[in-house]
Each structure stands twice: as C-alpha cells, then as structure tokens.
Write a protein that holds these residues in place. Sequence first.
Motif, PDB file in Angstrom:
ATOM      1  N   LEU A 228      43.437  40.257  42.167  1.00 13.39           N
ATOM      2  CA  LEU A 228      43.811  41.527  42.800  1.00 13.39           C
ATOM      3  C   LEU A 228      44.753  42.353  41.935  1.00 13.39           C
ATOM      4  O   LEU A 228      44.637  43.578  41.861  1.00 13.39           O
ATOM      5  N   THR A 229      45.699  41.673  41.265  1.00 14.13           N
ATOM      6  CA  THR A 229      46.678  42.389  40.437  1.00 14.13           C
ATOM      7  C   THR A 229      46.885  41.650  39.129  1.00 14.13           C
ATOM      8  O   THR A 229      46.664  40.433  39.037  1.00 14.13           O
ATOM      9  N   ASN A 230      47.334  42.376  38.102  1.00 18.56           N
ATOM     10  CA  ASN A 230      47.687  41.739  36.836  1.00 18.56           C
ATOM     11  C   ASN A 230      48.999  40.991  36.929  1.00 18.56           C
ATOM     12  O   ASN A 230      49.207  39.967  36.279  1.00 18.56           O
ATOM     13  N   SER A 231      49.913  41.504  37.736  1.00 22.75           N
ATOM     14  CA  SER A 231      51.283  40.996  37.740  1.00 22.75           C
ATOM     15  C   SER A 231      51.432  39.647  38.434  1.00 22.75           C
ATOM     16  O   SER A 231      52.336  38.878  38.107  1.00 22.75           O
TER      17      SER A 231
ATOM     18  N   ILE B  20      36.709  33.039  29.769  1.00 26.63           N
ATOM     19  CA  ILE B  20      35.721  33.934  29.175  1.00 26.63           C
ATOM     20  C   ILE B  20      36.107  35.389  29.413  1.00 26.63           C
ATOM     21  O   ILE B  20      36.043  36.230  28.524  1.00 26.63           O
ATOM     22  N   ASP B  21      36.533  35.699  30.641  1.00 27.50           N
ATOM     23  CA  ASP B  21      36.895  37.076  30.961  1.00 27.50           C
ATOM     24  C   ASP B  21      37.734  37.093  32.232  1.00 27.50           C
ATOM     25  O   ASP B  21      37.747  36.126  33.005  1.00 27.50           O
ATOM     26  N   THR B  22      38.438  38.197  32.436  1.00 25.68           N
ATOM     27  CA  THR B  22      39.170  38.433  33.678  1.00 25.68           C
ATOM     28  C   THR B  22      38.747  39.782  34.244  1.00 25.68           C
ATOM     29  O   THR B  22      38.423  40.708  33.488  1.00 25.68           O
ATOM     30  N   VAL B  23      38.728  39.868  35.560  1.00 25.59           N
ATOM     31  CA  VAL B  23      38.320  41.099  36.248  1.00 25.59           C
ATOM     32  C   VAL B  23      39.420  41.506  37.218  1.00 25.59           C
ATOM     33  O   VAL B  23      39.825  40.712  38.076  1.00 25.59           O
ATOM     34  N   LEU B  24      39.902  42.733  37.076  1.00 23.10           N
ATOM     35  CA  LEU B  24      40.878  43.282  38.010  1.00 23.10           C
ATOM     36  C   LEU B  24      40.099  43.863  39.188  1.00 23.10           C
ATOM     37  O   LEU B  24      39.312  44.796  39.027  1.00 23.10           O
ATOM     38  N   TYR B  25      40.297  43.282  40.367  1.00 18.88           N
ATOM     39  CA  TYR B  25      39.420  43.591  41.497  1.00 18.88           C
ATOM     40  C   TYR B  25      39.326  45.084  41.849  1.00 18.88           C
ATOM     41  O   TYR B  25      38.227  45.571  42.136  1.00 18.88           O
ATOM     42  N   PRO B  26      40.401  45.841  41.846  1.00 18.54           N
ATOM     43  CA  PRO B  26      40.269  47.277  42.173  1.00 18.54           C
ATOM     44  C   PRO B  26      39.325  48.027  41.233  1.00 18.54           C
ATOM     45  O   PRO B  26      38.824  49.105  41.571  1.00 18.54           O
TER      46      PRO B  26
END
Length: 391
Positions: free
Chosen positions: A69-72, A90-96
């Motif tokens: 949900l958030t980077n922090s 492999i990767d990260t996805v910021l949900y918004p």
Amino acid sequence: MSKLFIDIGSTYFKVAQNGTINQYFRDFNKNIFDDLNSKCSDLVSRYAKEDIYICSSANGGLSTLIIGLTNSFSLKYAINTAFNSGINIIDTVLYPKIESETVPSEMIDVVIVVGGIDSVEKVFDEKLLTYLEKVNYQNIVYVGSTKNAAFLEKNLENIVVLENIISDKLKIQEEALKGYLTDLYQADIVGKEDIKQLYEITSNQIFSTPYIVNRSLPKIHERLDIADPFIVVDIGGATTDIHYSRDLVNDNILTESGYDRLVFKKLGVFKSRESLMHTAKNNEFVYELLEHLNVTENILEEQSETATRILMQLAIFLVLYKVSKHHGDYVELNLDILNSIVLTGGITKVLTQEDVDDIILFFYRKILHFHHAPTILLDSNYEIWTYGIKE
C-alpha cells in the motif's frame, strides 16, 4: 561428536569440520549429490545424519513480487523480511499505482500482498484481482490488515493469510512471514531432485545460504576483530549480497534483528558475468577505475585469471556504489560512518588483501571524497557461514 557443515554454492562446495574448511569446484556434468559424493564420500560417511548441516544457494532461491500500500511501511517491511529470508525480489508494486504497473514476464514463486494496520478497512479491491490475473505465480501470501483478509480469501484461490506484518504501533512483525518463506524455500528444495537427494545424508533442514550468513552476523564479533557498524559483502558466482548493521540506515523499521540483507542478482562473477560486465560498462566511473587498475576496457572481454580478478574488483566497487548516496534505486547506507567491511564468498580465494584495499580506498576517495577507508577484513578461509549454520 563433531559436526560436518556443507555449503552448496553455484560454483563451489564448501565443507567444514573441526575448524577446517575445504572448497571443491563443482563438476556441472554431474548432479549435485553425485558430485559431492565423488569428492567427499569418505568424509561424509564418518558422520551421522543428525550431525551433518547443509545450506545451499545452488537451487537459485525463490523469487517474489511484493504488492504494498505504501513505500514507507508495507513495502519497506515486506522487502526487509523477504531479503532477510533469502528471497530474491523480482519487482515491487505500489498499490495506488497498480493499474499502470507492468506485469513481470517470468514465473513468480510467491506473491506477497501487504498493507494497512488491522484497524484499516477496504485496503484492496478489484484492481488487485485484475492485476493478479495477469501474473504467472505459484504461491500467494497476505500479511496485511485483517479486515481485508475475507475479501482476498473469497476471491483468490489458495491464498495464505498470516499475521499482519505491521503492528498497530507500526512495528514490524516479521516472524510469521519469515517462517512461511523459509518453509517455502524448503519445499522448493524438495521439488528439485538434485538438492532433494542431499536428505540422504542429513536429517536437518537445509536452509538458504544467505539466510545462514545473515544469522551468523550477531556472532561475528566473537571470531573477527571488527567494530560496529559494519557490512559483510558476499560476492559469489551468481549474486552479490550485502549484509549490514541497521545502524547504517535511517528508516522507520523497528525490528528485533540488528542486521539486514540486500541481494544483487546480476553482480555475480561467473553465472552472472555478462550482466556484471553490462553494469560495469554503464557506470560513469568504470573507465577511470580501469585506468587506476592499469588495464583497458578490453579486459572485460577476456577469459583469463586477470580478467576474473578485475571483474571481482569491479563487483566490489559497483555494489558499494549502488548502496551509496549517489545511487537512489536501493537502500542507502550511511557509508561515511562505516567502521568495518568484511569481504566473503568466492572472491576470497582470488583477491588478495592488497586488491580489496586498493579498490575500496579508490571508492572512498572518488565517490565519498574521503582520504581513508574503514577497516577491511578478508574472510580468506570463507568461514562466516559456519557461524550461523548451527545455533
């Protein structure tokens, strides 16, 4: 009875007993079990299964995609736990921003979904389901707000729901996820025939080598003369890992562990040689560095002992550069307050103390504008992993 410790690497076997460590170059024409037996069967036969401890990085490790949900908080906490469990991200996805995110092309071993403390409702919705329909994955685990668990369990088959990784006080709660990922790694080993055969000689669980090295760090002061804060740079054939004191980062993670890990999958010196050379050629300082080492860029195309040594020195420089304040894509370590650097892995059998001193001092002078470097120790016996393989 003494114990026998075995590390199955991507390039070497390491076998330790009674404080003595031997390395054997792997024969890739044989499977792992047969190769180990051809080199060490007499030694292995002298030990009971319960006295043999094995760790391995030869099965490539597990890959993960993290959706948070958030980077922090959520992404940061999940990334921290995944790395410390020996998992490759492999990767990260910021949900918004999920609707505009690119879907990974490769098979993902485990998707981690995280976000919100337990009092938060309606964190995830149909956008997550739409995105996941495009992802090719084998496992999925949820470690977010409990109030969103029912929605995910209803719509995602075989999802595993664990304790929220974020406490109500915003402290990291990593044990449930770490245990799940460790068990998943174990299942992955069992699914790979040549690794699975190793259970013919041990009755103990086989862990990932990065996990074992990270577990060794609280004990490192008992064996090596180092001062906090420190980093351990583990450069092998396929990857380069940095294990570091949490004193070196400025973030909001409150954890019981004093050490974390970063992995660089494309900075190995054998299996990842081509990607290492590509990274080097695209670094703005590499040609000045090669000049400092009294070689030309042609060395990168050679297949020689000298070329391998230069690539190892480049790997040290590049990994320090990637965690410095000059590179924003990774965790930034406060290298200006670093007191000790320990180098371990396959490079310890090739590079001399003078080689590593030279490259690290070049980095500190050129990148950080310091006239001195931290204390540098070379784990020439490659023994750090043995500190944590049996607690």
